[in-house]
Write an enzyme that holds these catalytic residues in place. Structure first.
Site, mmCIF file in Angstrom:
data_model
loop_
_atom_site.group_PDB
_atom_site.id
_atom_site.type_symbol
_atom_site.label_atom_id
_atom_site.label_comp_id
_atom_site.label_asym_id
_atom_site.label_seq_id
_atom_site.Cartn_x
_atom_site.Cartn_y
_atom_site.Cartn_z
ATOM 1 N N GLU A 142 134.602 95.648 134.999
ATOM 2 C CA GLU A 142 134.488 97.000 135.542
ATOM 3 C C GLU A 142 134.317 98.038 134.436
ATOM 4 O O GLU A 142 133.553 99.003 134.576
ATOM 5 C CB GLU A 142 135.747 97.355 136.356
ATOM 6 C CG GLU A 142 135.950 96.491 137.587
ATOM 7 C CD GLU A 142 136.882 95.326 137.343
ATOM 8 O OE1 GLU A 142 137.684 95.011 138.236
ATOM 9 O OE2 GLU A 142 136.811 94.722 136.244
ATOM 10 N N CYS A 170 141.892 94.326 139.036
ATOM 11 C CA CYS A 170 143.239 93.917 138.627
ATOM 12 C C CYS A 170 144.201 95.082 138.768
ATOM 13 O O CYS A 170 143.807 96.244 138.815
ATOM 14 C CB CYS A 170 143.225 93.399 137.188
ATOM 15 S SG CYS A 170 142.859 94.661 135.940
ATOM 16 N N CYS A 206 142.383 97.963 135.916
ATOM 17 C CA CYS A 206 141.139 98.468 136.509
ATOM 18 C C CYS A 206 141.421 99.276 137.772
ATOM 19 O O CYS A 206 140.712 100.246 138.064
ATOM 20 C CB CYS A 206 140.198 97.303 136.810
ATOM 21 S SG CYS A 206 139.526 96.528 135.314
#
Length: 515
Positions: free
Chosen positions: A94, A147, A312
């Site tokens: 990401e 995550c 993230c």
């Protein structure tokens, strides 16, 4: 020079097809060279991308183009960070995709300020400022649940482990590189149960725990355990029920006296290896669904040592308020840039957890400066799985290939004229020798130093009479100076910290004083 007819909020496209977006991103990845890609059947990785969407004038036609793509699962540890900005700290997919998009935006602004046509920007009302052309928006794709907080979701029948649950935590190594063993979940194929592999606790004493799960279950959301209102806005404990029929999560209030009865139904949730930031509430680490608290800021695990990289989930929540353009490009933009939509590929997923992690935590913000707003994306999931996901790699794995592991390389591709491809490992160019570390040859094009130099090239290319007021100060020299001079961005950041994320770690100024 393109001229905008009016100012507007990010375009909301009513007919974004999640599978179409996933297919577009997977195809873009398949067209990249072999370098840096996982070894089929043995290595896996994660993929993210930024897609530019252009609604054509006087037409219902919508053009979609991948402008940045990233893969990766790693972060460097705190001790490996360097004060000259020449190492890539966070290589999760990401973050790679977002930083590659910044490279693309710098190129488009360079075209705009030098009088060439840009497909993205047009002049805004304020001197030296630019904004998106009418009909242009950006959406974000990720092949996996981000995550951190968004990864704390209920497990389903097909995700129940076929080996005894691990009940102890000794460290972070042996995880998937994100510290997120939830990636070991394998979705059912055409209604058939797929055997889910063990967590290999015999192979390493430092594997993250993951317990049994069930498709129809209730589990405790531990946001009520936080005493910090900025971390959790609910003073009442909630029960979130996963329905097998609807696949949705329903939330209702419960009486705390129901704890004993409820506990008999609580099984498990997916775990995240991201650790709660220091100075605030911590995970209770109870068995099953009581292992995590929700709604908290988390830092990513490194390879055996702590990192300073926020999860993230946290970074994407920040993008929903500050925009994804960053502090430097905010000098040139009249309005922050927001993703209209976030699409997630086929993987363990919870709409409730995504909404909580990316939207709800920041939805109450007030008094943001001009050009900034709370701009939550639409959240969608695709039914298409990334061919190099951990689950697909496990299905294709053969015994003679050795142990399955996350790919050590991170790939960045973005739609720029010069050097669109950037492959890294451990924060540096892939394949460079230790002797080359510290030289320009070793630097990723996405590291802070390289992006800063690209930005300075943009400033140099801008006619002095057309420079934004914030860049007209002669004393601007370091990366830190330029970031702090983006005053509206810093004001928005301060409001975000004070109202939603007071525990967000502050950057070490000594790591940002490079030229």
């Amino acid at each position: 020079m393109p001229v905008c007819l009016h100012s507007r909020a990010p375009v909301r496209l009513n007919m974004v097809n999640a599978d179409e977006i996933a297919k577009l991103c997977y195809e873009r990845f398949s067209q990249l060279p072999r370098r840096g890609k996982p070894e089929p059947g043995r290595e896996w990785t994660l993929l993210a991308a930024v897609v530019k969407v252009t609604r054509c004038a006087n037409s219902d036609t919508v053009d979609k183009e991948v402008v940045s793509l990233g893969t990766g699962t790693k972060c460097i540890g705190q001790t490996a960070m360097r004060p000259n900005g020449d190492i890539l700290n966070d290589s999760h997919a990401e973050i790679i995709a977002r930083r590659g998009c910044v490279r693309y935006l710098i190129q488009e602004l360079h075209r705009a300020v030098t009088g060439r046509d840009s497909s993205v920007f047009c002049r805004a009302d304020q001197r030296g400022k630019w904004k998106l052309q009418s009909g242009v928006s950006f959406l974000f794709f990720t092949s996996h649940t981000p995550c951190g907080d968004a990864a704390i979701i209920p497990m389903t029948d097909s995700q129940s482990p076929s080996c005894p649950p691990v009940t102890s935590v000794r460290g972070q190594e042996g995880t998937d590189g994100r510290g997120d063993l939830k990636r070991k979940a394998v979705e059912p194929s055409e209604g058939k149960n797929v055997k889910r592999p063990c967590l290999e606790e015999q192979e390493t004493a430092q594997t993250k725990p993951e317990d049994t799960g069930d498709t129809k279950q209730t589990f405790l959301s531990d946001s009520s355990k936080s005493e910090n209102p900025s971390q959790s806005h609910s003073a009442q404990t909630r029960v979130e029920t996963a329905s097998q029929d609807s696949g949705q999560l329903e939330t209702k209030a419960r009486d705390p006296s129901d704890d004993a009865r409820l506990q008999s139904h609580v099984l498990d949730i997916h775990r995240t290896g991201a650790k709660c930031v220091s100075g605030g509430p911590a995970d209770p680490l109870h068995p099953g669904a009581g292992y995590h608290s929700t709604g908290l800021l988390r830092v990513k695990p490194g390879r055996g040592e702590p990192t300073l990289s926020l999860s993230c989930s946290d970074k994407m929540a920040r993008w929903g308020v500050l925009g994804f353009q960053g502090a430097l490009l905010s000098h040139y933009l009249q309005e922050a840039l927001y993703f209209s939509t976030v699409v997630v590929g086929k993987c363990p997923y919870s709409q409730e957890a995504m909404q909580r992690a990316l939207v709800t935590r920041c939805s109450h913000l007030l008094d943001l400066p001009a050009g900034f707003s709370v701009c939550p994306p639409e959240l969608l999931q695709s039914s298409l799985e990334f061919p190099f996901s951990q689950a697909q790699t496990e299905l294709r794995h053969q015994a003679q290939q050795g142990r399955i592991s996350p790919c050590g390389a991170a790939i960045s591709w973005c739609n720029v004229t010069e050097q669109p491809l950037d492959v890294t490992a451990n924060g540096y160019k892939h394949g460079v020798t230790k002797k080359a570390c510290g030289t320009a040859k070793a630097r990723s094009l996405l590291c802070k130093l390289e992006l800063f130099h690209s930005f300075l090239s943009l400033v140099a290319a801008t006619d002095p009479s057309a420079l934004p007021d914030s860049l007209s100060r002669a004393e601007l020299q370091t990366y830190w100076d330029y970031k702090q001079a983006s005053q509206l961005y810093q004001q928005a950041w301060q409001q975000l910290r004070s109202q939603a994320f007071p525990l967000w770690p502050r950057s070490d100024r000594d790591l940002l004083l490079f030229h």
